[in-house]
Enzyme design. Structure first.
Site, PDB file in Angstrom:
ATOM      1  N   CYS A   2      48.687  32.687  31.818  1.00  8.14           N
ATOM      2  CA  CYS A   2      49.452  31.451  31.894  1.00  8.14           C
ATOM      3  C   CYS A   2      48.883  30.702  33.138  1.00  8.14           C
ATOM      4  O   CYS A   2      47.739  31.073  33.913  1.00  8.14           O
ATOM      5  CB  CYS A   2      50.736  31.739  31.948  1.00  8.14           C
ATOM      6  SG  CYS A   2      51.267  32.596  30.791  1.00  8.14           S
ATOM      7  N   ARG A  48      52.596  28.508  29.540  1.00  9.27           N
ATOM      8  CA  ARG A  48      52.597  29.774  28.894  1.00  9.27           C
ATOM      9  C   ARG A  48      51.483  29.615  27.657  1.00  9.27           C
ATOM     10  O   ARG A  48      51.526  29.087  26.981  1.00  9.27           O
ATOM     11  CB  ARG A  48      53.932  30.318  28.534  1.00  9.27           C
ATOM     12  CG  ARG A  48      53.807  31.698  27.848  1.00  9.27           C
ATOM     13  CD  ARG A  48      54.774  32.286  27.197  1.00  9.27           C
ATOM     14  NE  ARG A  48      55.023  33.678  26.649  1.00  9.27           N
ATOM     15  CZ  ARG A  48      55.649  34.230  25.643  1.00  9.27           C
ATOM     16  NH1 ARG A  48      56.535  33.378  25.136  1.00  9.27           N
ATOM     17  NH2 ARG A  48      55.329  35.448  25.489  1.00  9.27           N
ATOM     18  N   LEU A  49      50.670  30.748  27.713  1.00  8.78           N
ATOM     19  CA  LEU A  49      49.741  31.359  26.851  1.00  8.78           C
ATOM     20  C   LEU A  49      50.223  32.497  26.041  1.00  8.78           C
ATOM     21  O   LEU A  49      50.368  33.688  27.017  1.00  8.78           O
ATOM     22  CB  LEU A  49      48.329  31.631  27.211  1.00  8.78           C
ATOM     23  CG  LEU A  49      47.378  32.064  26.210  1.00  8.78           C
ATOM     24  CD1 LEU A  49      47.214  31.035  25.108  1.00  8.78           C
ATOM     25  CD2 LEU A  49      46.168  32.449  26.888  1.00  8.78           C
ATOM     26  N   ILE A  52      52.256  38.712  25.107  1.00  5.25           N
ATOM     27  CA  ILE A  52      53.056  39.773  24.957  1.00  5.25           C
ATOM     28  C   ILE A  52      54.717  39.276  24.588  1.00  5.25           C
ATOM     29  O   ILE A  52      55.211  38.120  25.337  1.00  5.25           O
ATOM     30  CB  ILE A  52      53.122  40.671  26.023  1.00  5.25           C
ATOM     31  CG1 ILE A  52      51.811  41.255  26.432  1.00  5.25           C
ATOM     32  CG2 ILE A  52      54.258  41.701  26.064  1.00  5.25           C
ATOM     33  CD1 ILE A  52      51.315  42.224  25.542  1.00  5.25           C
ATOM     34  N   ASN A  71      51.846  35.126  36.059  1.00  6.40           N
ATOM     35  CA  ASN A  71      50.290  34.844  35.512  1.00  6.40           C
ATOM     36  C   ASN A  71      49.617  36.092  35.497  1.00  6.40           C
ATOM     37  O   ASN A  71      49.193  36.798  36.465  1.00  6.40           O
ATOM     38  CB  ASN A  71      49.336  33.742  36.137  1.00  6.40           C
ATOM     39  CG  ASN A  71      48.173  33.625  35.517  1.00  6.40           C
ATOM     40  OD1 ASN A  71      47.848  34.137  34.340  1.00  6.40           O
ATOM     41  ND2 ASN A  71      47.067  33.310  36.573  1.00  6.40           N
ATOM     42  N   GLY A  72      49.120  36.811  34.159  1.00  6.82           N
ATOM     43  CA  GLY A  72      48.673  38.039  34.107  1.00  6.82           C
ATOM     44  C   GLY A  72      49.250  38.903  33.056  1.00  6.82           C
ATOM     45  O   GLY A  72      50.044  38.621  32.161  1.00  6.82           O
ATOM     46  N   GLU A  73      48.733  39.965  33.268  1.00  7.28           N
ATOM     47  CA  GLU A  73      49.262  41.345  32.350  1.00  7.28           C
ATOM     48  C   GLU A  73      49.489  42.506  33.368  1.00  7.28           C
ATOM     49  O   GLU A  73      48.819  42.874  33.936  1.00  7.28           O
ATOM     50  CB  GLU A  73      48.258  41.596  31.306  1.00  7.28           C
ATOM     51  CG  GLU A  73      47.889  40.490  30.508  1.00  7.28           C
ATOM     52  CD  GLU A  73      48.989  39.937  29.604  1.00  7.28           C
ATOM     53  OE1 GLU A  73      49.928  40.682  29.388  1.00  7.28           O
ATOM     54  OE2 GLU A  73      48.768  38.977  29.031  1.00  7.28           O
ATOM     55  N   VAL A 278      26.252  34.831  23.563  1.00  4.48           N
ATOM     56  CA  VAL A 278      25.841  33.300  23.437  1.00  4.48           C
ATOM     57  C   VAL A 278      24.405  33.498  23.975  1.00  4.48           C
ATOM     58  O   VAL A 278      23.985  34.497  24.699  1.00  4.48           O
ATOM     59  CB  VAL A 278      26.544  32.569  24.685  1.00  4.48           C
ATOM     60  CG1 VAL A 278      26.511  33.334  26.146  1.00  4.48           C
ATOM     61  CG2 VAL A 278      26.079  31.222  24.761  1.00  4.48           C
ATOM     62  N   SER A 351      35.937  41.751  28.801  1.00  3.60           N
ATOM     63  CA  SER A 351      34.551  41.643  29.257  1.00  3.60           C
ATOM     64  C   SER A 351      34.259  42.742  30.159  1.00  3.60           C
ATOM     65  O   SER A 351      34.957  43.494  30.823  1.00  3.60           O
ATOM     66  CB  SER A 351      34.748  40.281  29.784  1.00  3.60           C
ATOM     67  OG  SER A 351      33.233  39.868  30.387  1.00  3.60           O
TER      68      SER A 351
END
Length: 612
Positions: A2, A48-49, A52, A71-73, A278, A351
């Site tokens: 977020c 917010r994105l 969870i 912001n984060g996990e 890419v 990644s």
């Protein structure tokens, strides 16, 4: 994943309109939901994105007179939740946000030491009228701050803080360092009144005063022998934790071993996982064939995009705006397009960042094998030899001799070095002789000496404290969030580091390759063509394109930018002309100056990116 804004007003109550204005600037970080909290002189704004607990993860989140923006996990939130329930706590959501806040309520600032994840958060404790916040162990999630006579403010991106900055001046010391590092090091930014919260650092605000405290340092220390099984098991565990999500997870896949390891482990958990690659429309700058071969061997879908010179040029203003600070890493644009494509299919991507720093993957680390004969000589002898070698004509091997007889702390500034100090002096108008890259890194080198680090471990430590946070993680976060997609990095996990910190030198590098034990651990897991593949980086064809239309764009940007009082434009244009004529490969040097000029047009001159 977020974006958030926090304002602490030293002189009065929060202006809700101002809070909303600042928060709207980072809508791309969280387009799914918006939330605000204000109480007296404290204000939170949140975008917010949803990842969870999609239904109940609204922020700012309040519990027991404590309010958080996060912001984060937190990848171990389920384990933490169980422990807190045993202590009598109840939960109203399944979100990791509530677990984080509850853990703070129980353990106060010590709570941050139990977290496994990526995070930047701020908590307002109404009972004690204090603010507490922290940034994760390795700096995966960004957190900027500014302070003046009226405000202390934090944000996920510093474009949100710019309206609070009265004098938008370029920090000349930051500019000087940027020209060598290709990013602004030392947790500063190019704007003199905006800084970064360092990784592994927490802070408190009480009575209009902010105090910072380091809670974590990445110390390499051989405490136990590590086997290839240990490496495999901890990375497999990390990938499992990083795939916890209520939305679809994909994975980036380049032509390198790191992303291949992540994709291999992730495909065992989800055989239908999508991978994304890419490449560029220039021969020699395209690893799509290798990526497709890897994906086919793993039996997973591979979605590929090709970036043209025209695509690249058109994206540059948006890329620089999204980065906040100037970053002269040409691969940023490729990651921007990769994230943009991945967002059409998934909301989270994995990644491979961090493997090189933890497991010794950069080719420059093998330098130890070649300079070893000189390391046993005294400083005086090496200094004398260096003076002799300096007088040699320009012969093959001269650079090696000069490098081998120059102390590491006088020349190594991380995985990239663009301009030497004497060159910077020719470019910058306000050069500070006391602000050389050696002086800036002297504290880090002294710490390495105290810890008795060997040659390679010292290089790793410098990279973790400079290059990783300043370049690798900056572009990873900003380029992914520009397309509202969450980037997760399983190598950059504190439990993975607890294994990697124990590696012996022979488990890091050999005469032939890097990441020795990591490759050994996964030689039967990744496709055979990837096991011994050497580090290539992220090849981007600016060297070629600068002799074409990109060169015209770069020339016009440097000439049109209002940077005459800061840099020697004639010197910059001469570097470009030399490159176009083919007398020297000045591509990275030209690119570093150009990116600063483009950044200056956007953030200092205020030019709209659509007109550039």
């Amino acid at each position: 994943m977020c974006g958030h804004v926090f304002i602490y007003n030293k002189k009065g109550n929060i202006d809700k309109n101002l809070l909303e204005e600042l928060t709207d600037k980072i809508n791309h970080r969280g387009p799914d939901d918006t939330g605000y909290f204000t109480k007296d002189n404290v204000g939170f704004g949140f975008k917010r994105l949803s990842i969870i607990d999609l239904a109940h993860g609204h922020q700012p989140f309040n519990k027991n007179q404590n309010t958080i923006i996060f912001n984060g996990e937190i990848y171990n939130h389920e384990e933490l939740r169980e422990d807190l329930i045993k202590k009598g706590y109840e939960f109203s959501t399944d979100s990791d946000t509530e677990v984080l806040l509850t853990s703070y309520i129980e353990n106060k600032k010590e709570a941050v030491k139990d977290l496994r994840g990526m995070f930047a958060f701020v908590i307002y404790d109404e009972v004690t009228n204090t603010i507490f916040g922290a940034r994760d162990h390795f700096g995966i999630k960004p957190l900027y701050y500014t302070e003046n006579e009226n405000y202390i403010a934090f944000s996920s991106e510093y474009k949100s803080l710019m309206p609070l900055v009265e004098d938008k001046n370029v920090d000349n010391k930051s500019l000087q360092n940027y020209l060598s590092f290709q990013y602004v090091p030392n947790y500063k930014t190019m704007v003199d009144s905006i800084k970064k919260v360092p990784n592994g650092t927490c802070f408190t605000i009480e009575n209009n005063e902010i105090k910072f405290e380091k809670y974590f340092e990445a110390n390499f220390k051989h405490e136990k022998d590590i086997t290839k099984e240990d490496v495999y098991n901890i990375l497999n565990d990390s990938v499992k934790h990083h795939m916890i999500s209520n939305v679809e997870v994909g994975t980036f896949l380049s032509g390198g071993i790191d992303s291949t390891i992540i994709a291999s482990l992730a495909s065992k958990i989800n055989p239908k996982i999508k991978s994304f690659s890419v490449g560029f429309e220039v021969d020699g700058y395209n690893e799509l064939t290798v990526a497709k071969k890897t994906a086919d061997a793993l039996g997973i879908e591979n979605i590929q995009i090709r970036v043209s010179q025209d695509d690249y040029i058109k994206a540059l203003p948006k890329v620089i705006y999204s980065l906040d600070d100037p970053l002269a890493d040409p691969s940023c644009v490729g990651i921007y397009f990769l994230s943009k494509e991945a967002r059409k299919h998934v909301t989270v991507v994995l990644s491979g960042e961090g493997a090189d720093e933890f497991f010794a993957g950069y080719n420059i680390y093998k330098e130890y094998n070649s300079v070893k004969p000189f390391l046993g000589l005294s400083n005086g002898v090496n200094e004398t030899l260096n003076k002799i070698f300096t007088k040699l004509p320009e012969l093959r091997g001269k650079n090696y001799l000069l490098r081998a007889t120059t102390p590491l702390n006088k020349r190594y500034i991380g995985n990239a070095k663009i301009f030497e100090n004497n060159e910077v002096k020719s470019i910058i108008k306000d050069y500070d002789v006391n602000n050389t890259y050696s002086n800036l890194l002297s504290g880090l080198y002294k710490d390495c000496e105290k810890k008795n680090y060997d040659y390679v471990t010292t290089m790793q430590d410098i990279d973790i404290n400079t290059w990783l946070e300043g370049d690798i993680l900056l572009k990873g976060d900003k380029m992914s969030m520009a397309s509202s997609i969450e980037l997760r990095v399983p190598f950059l996990d504190k439990e993975v580091f607890n294994v990697a910190k124990n590696l012996r030198l022979d488990q890091k590098i050999s005469s032939k390759n890097t990441k020795v034990l990591l490759r050994e651990a996964f030689k039967d897991v990744v496709p055979p063509h990837m096991v011994e593949k050497k580090k290539l980086g992220f090849p981007t064809p600016i060297r070629v394109w600068l002799k074409d239309e990109l060169g015209n764009y770069v020339r016009n940007t440097i000439n049109n930018s209002k940077t005459d009082d800061l840099i020697n434009k004639a010197y910059a244009i001469n570097l470009l002309d030399e490159h176009i004529k083919g007398t020297k490969d000045n591509s990275r040097k030209v690119w570093t100056i150009f990116i600063f000029c483009l950044w200056h047009q956007i953030f200092i001159e205020g030019i709209n990116i659509d007109s550039l």
